[in-house]
Design an enzyme around this catalytic site. Structure first.
Site, PDB file in Angstrom:
ATOM      1  N   GLY A  24      -1.067 -38.996  41.157  1.00 28.54           N
ATOM      2  CA  GLY A  24      -1.103 -39.105  39.705  1.00 28.54           C
ATOM      3  C   GLY A  24       0.088 -38.496  39.004  1.00 28.54           C
ATOM      4  O   GLY A  24       0.554 -39.020  37.986  1.00 28.54           O
ATOM      5  N   GLY A  78      -4.873 -35.664  36.931  1.00 29.05           N
ATOM      6  CA  GLY A  78      -3.878 -36.652  37.350  1.00 29.05           C
ATOM      7  C   GLY A  78      -3.677 -37.693  36.267  1.00 29.05           C
ATOM      8  O   GLY A  78      -3.910 -37.445  35.074  1.00 29.05           O
ATOM      9  N   ASP A  79      -3.293 -38.866  36.690  1.00 27.37           N
ATOM     10  CA  ASP A  79      -3.019 -39.958  35.756  1.00 27.37           C
ATOM     11  C   ASP A  79      -4.285 -40.662  35.281  1.00 27.37           C
ATOM     12  O   ASP A  79      -4.303 -41.279  34.212  1.00 27.37           O
ATOM     13  CB  ASP A  79      -2.134 -41.009  36.442  1.00 27.37           C
ATOM     14  CG  ASP A  79      -2.797 -41.563  37.711  1.00 27.37           C
ATOM     15  OD1 ASP A  79      -3.349 -40.758  38.493  1.00 27.37           O
ATOM     16  OD2 ASP A  79      -2.789 -42.792  37.910  1.00 27.37           O
ATOM     17  N   THR A  88     -10.252 -42.825  43.866  1.00 26.01           N
ATOM     18  CA  THR A  88     -10.146 -43.463  42.552  1.00 26.01           C
ATOM     19  C   THR A  88     -10.523 -44.935  42.621  1.00 26.01           C
ATOM     20  O   THR A  88     -10.238 -45.591  43.611  1.00 26.01           O
ATOM     21  CB  THR A  88      -8.667 -43.394  42.075  1.00 26.01           C
ATOM     22  OG1 THR A  88      -8.276 -42.031  42.032  1.00 26.01           O
ATOM     23  CG2 THR A  88      -8.470 -44.027  40.712  1.00 26.01           C
ATOM     24  N   THR A 132      -3.256 -46.151  41.081  1.00 26.26           N
ATOM     25  CA  THR A 132      -3.921 -45.233  41.991  1.00 26.26           C
ATOM     26  C   THR A 132      -2.855 -44.536  42.820  1.00 26.26           C
ATOM     27  O   THR A 132      -1.731 -45.011  42.928  1.00 26.26           O
ATOM     28  CB  THR A 132      -4.937 -45.969  42.888  1.00 26.26           C
ATOM     29  OG1 THR A 132      -5.640 -45.024  43.682  1.00 26.26           O
ATOM     30  CG2 THR A 132      -4.266 -46.965  43.807  1.00 26.26           C
ATOM     31  N   GLY A 133      -3.229 -43.396  43.386  1.00 22.67           N
ATOM     32  CA  GLY A 133      -2.263 -42.654  44.188  1.00 22.67           C
ATOM     33  C   GLY A 133      -1.897 -41.345  43.520  1.00 22.67           C
ATOM     34  O   GLY A 133      -2.670 -40.803  42.722  1.00 22.67           O
ATOM     35  N   ARG A 168      -6.659 -29.120  37.410  1.00 23.19           N
ATOM     36  CA  ARG A 168      -5.615 -30.150  37.548  1.00 23.19           C
ATOM     37  C   ARG A 168      -6.125 -31.524  37.084  1.00 23.19           C
ATOM     38  O   ARG A 168      -7.226 -31.933  37.405  1.00 23.19           O
ATOM     39  CB  ARG A 168      -5.184 -30.220  39.012  1.00 23.19           C
ATOM     40  CG  ARG A 168      -4.146 -31.300  39.337  1.00 23.19           C
ATOM     41  CD  ARG A 168      -4.786 -32.577  39.831  1.00 23.19           C
ATOM     42  NE  ARG A 168      -3.785 -33.581  40.201  1.00 23.19           N
ATOM     43  CZ  ARG A 168      -4.061 -34.856  40.437  1.00 23.19           C
ATOM     44  NH1 ARG A 168      -5.293 -35.291  40.355  1.00 23.19           N
ATOM     45  NH2 ARG A 168      -3.120 -35.705  40.749  1.00 23.19           N
TER      46      ARG A 168
HETATM   47  C1  SD4 Z   1      -5.111 -38.704  40.787  1.00 31.36           C
HETATM   48  N1  SD4 Z   1      -4.537 -41.036  40.823  1.00 31.36           N
HETATM   49  O1  SD4 Z   1      -5.959 -37.906  40.409  1.00 31.36           O
HETATM   50  C2  SD4 Z   1      -5.545 -40.077  41.225  1.00 31.36           C
HETATM   51  C3  SD4 Z   1      -5.804 -40.044  42.693  1.00 31.36           C
HETATM   52  C4  SD4 Z   1      -6.072 -41.372  43.348  1.00 31.36           C
HETATM   53  O2  SD4 Z   1      -7.054 -42.502  45.122  1.00 31.36           O
HETATM   54  O3  SD4 Z   1      -5.734 -42.424  42.877  1.00 31.36           O
HETATM   55  N2  SD4 Z   1      -6.677 -41.359  44.516  1.00 31.36           N
HETATM   56  O4  SD4 Z   1      -3.917 -38.419  40.853  1.00 31.36           O
END
Ligand code: SD4
Length: 339
Positions: free
Chosen positions: A251, A227-228, A197, A248-249, A225
């Site tokens: 989600g 995410g955020d 991301t 990030t991370g 799926r």
């Molecule tokens: C997610 N937030 O799809 C994203 C993943 C992400 O570095 O940030 N990856 O959940």
């Protein structure tokens, strides 16, 4: 004002009495400014600065900035990224401007620049979000080429690797003690990308804020799926009176607390960007519990109307890129709560 170069100079003389850690307190307004997540942010900031440094609009900067990352086959965002568990790369992105206009696409396949499609959704439709085949149809109608849908060599290799066990154990952004090469995307030892991301927020010379966020989501995620990252309020939020934040991370956990919106609201209550990001991370840990939080990573970054910036994450390994001058584009390690 103490800029970074001067600060580094002072600290090497032993005169700096505090650590450079992602928050700068400035009495005057520093603008333009752009910040973005992870090492790739350096390249993205550069493109954003090409717009901001010439007096351009923050919205154009945050679009053009993250397009660099989307186009990079050497990265983990965009069509070169890891696929879902059925072998398809599906992309999510959103964008928001100073008028609270926003646009988003999700579960989008075979389009190179989801961020630009998100901007078209914002500017050309009465809607905020388009997903899946509808988003792709809109993109094609808008003239975006339909790409072949072939995995990049790296993604093909890591997918084959993953298929050997086909274990559904999504892990995002845990650095596993791996050292990151400066400004290069990091890979886990099993060959998987660990940053999928880029989130970017910027303030232009006119003092207006915008933000963008674009991702391939979690590698080997379930098909469908989200995410955020494409969700306004979770992966990105901008309030032109207060500030802007992106995430990030993992989600799912960012969505649970409406993360980026929370960060902006905390800034509205008077917290600086770093304090606001920290509080949002603490909220996740509270909701999830310490043991489970240790298994994930979430990082937030934010700027406010004074041009102050900050970031915070759950555990060590998250960093972000900050740019506010032609010769000031540098990485900052996010402070973290759990060690
Ligand atoms: C997610 N937030 O799809 C994203 C993943 C992400 O570095 O940030 N990856 O959940």
């Amino acid at each position: 004002m103490l800029d970074r170069r001067r600060f580094l100079g002072l600290s090497s003389l032993g005169l700096g009495s505090f650590s450079f850690s992602g928050f700068r307190s400035a009495p005057d307004i520093r603008k333009p400014i752009v910040i973005s997540t992870w090492n790739e942010g350096i390249h993205a900031n550069k493109a954003a600065w090409n717009v901001l440094g010439k007096g351009g609009r923050a919205l154009d900067a945050v679009e053009q900035g993250v397009m660099v990352t989307e186009a990079s086959q050497n990265c983990c965002v965009g069509l070169g990224a890891n696929p879902d568990r059925d072998g398809y790369v599906t992309l999510d992105a959103c964008i928001m401007d100073e008028y609270a206009n926003c646009g988003s696409v999700a579960f989008l396949e075979r389009i190179k620049h989801p961020i630009s499609v998100a901007r078209r959704v914002m500017e050309k439709t009465p809607h905020v979000m388009l997903v899946g085949s509808g988003a792709q149809q809109f993109a094609v109608e808008e003239g975006f080429p339909l790409e072949p849908g072939k995995l990049s060599d790296d993604a093909e290799r890591s997918y084959r690797n993953w298929l050997k066990k086909s274990e559904y154990k999504p892990v995002v952004n845990i650095e596993n003690g791996q050292k990151q090469t400066a400004y290069a995307p990091a890979k886990l030892e099993n060959g998987n990308w660990n940053h999928d991301t880029i989130g970017m927020v910027a303030m232009d010379a006119a003092g207006n804020l915008s933000g963008s966020c674009t991702t391939s989501g979690m590698g080997f995620k379930m098909r469908g799926r989200l995410g955020d990252s494409p969700i306004i309020g979770a992966g990105l939020f901008v309030d032109n009176e207060i500030g802007a934040a992106t995430a990030t991370g993992q989600g799912e956990d960012v969505i649970r607390i409406c993360g980026s919106h929370l960060v902006v609201e905390l800034m509205r209550q008077g917290l600086n960007p770093e304090q606001a990001c920290k509080k949002a991370v603490e909220r996740i840990i509270k909701v999830k519990g310490i043991a489970k939080s240790k298994e994930i990573q979430v990082g937030f970054i934010a700027i406010n109307k004074q041009g102050e910036y900050g970031g915070y994450c759950i555990q060590k390994g998250f960093n972000f890129a900050v740019c506010y001058a032609d010769d000031q584009n540098f990485m900052v390690d996010g402070k973290y709560i759990l060690s």
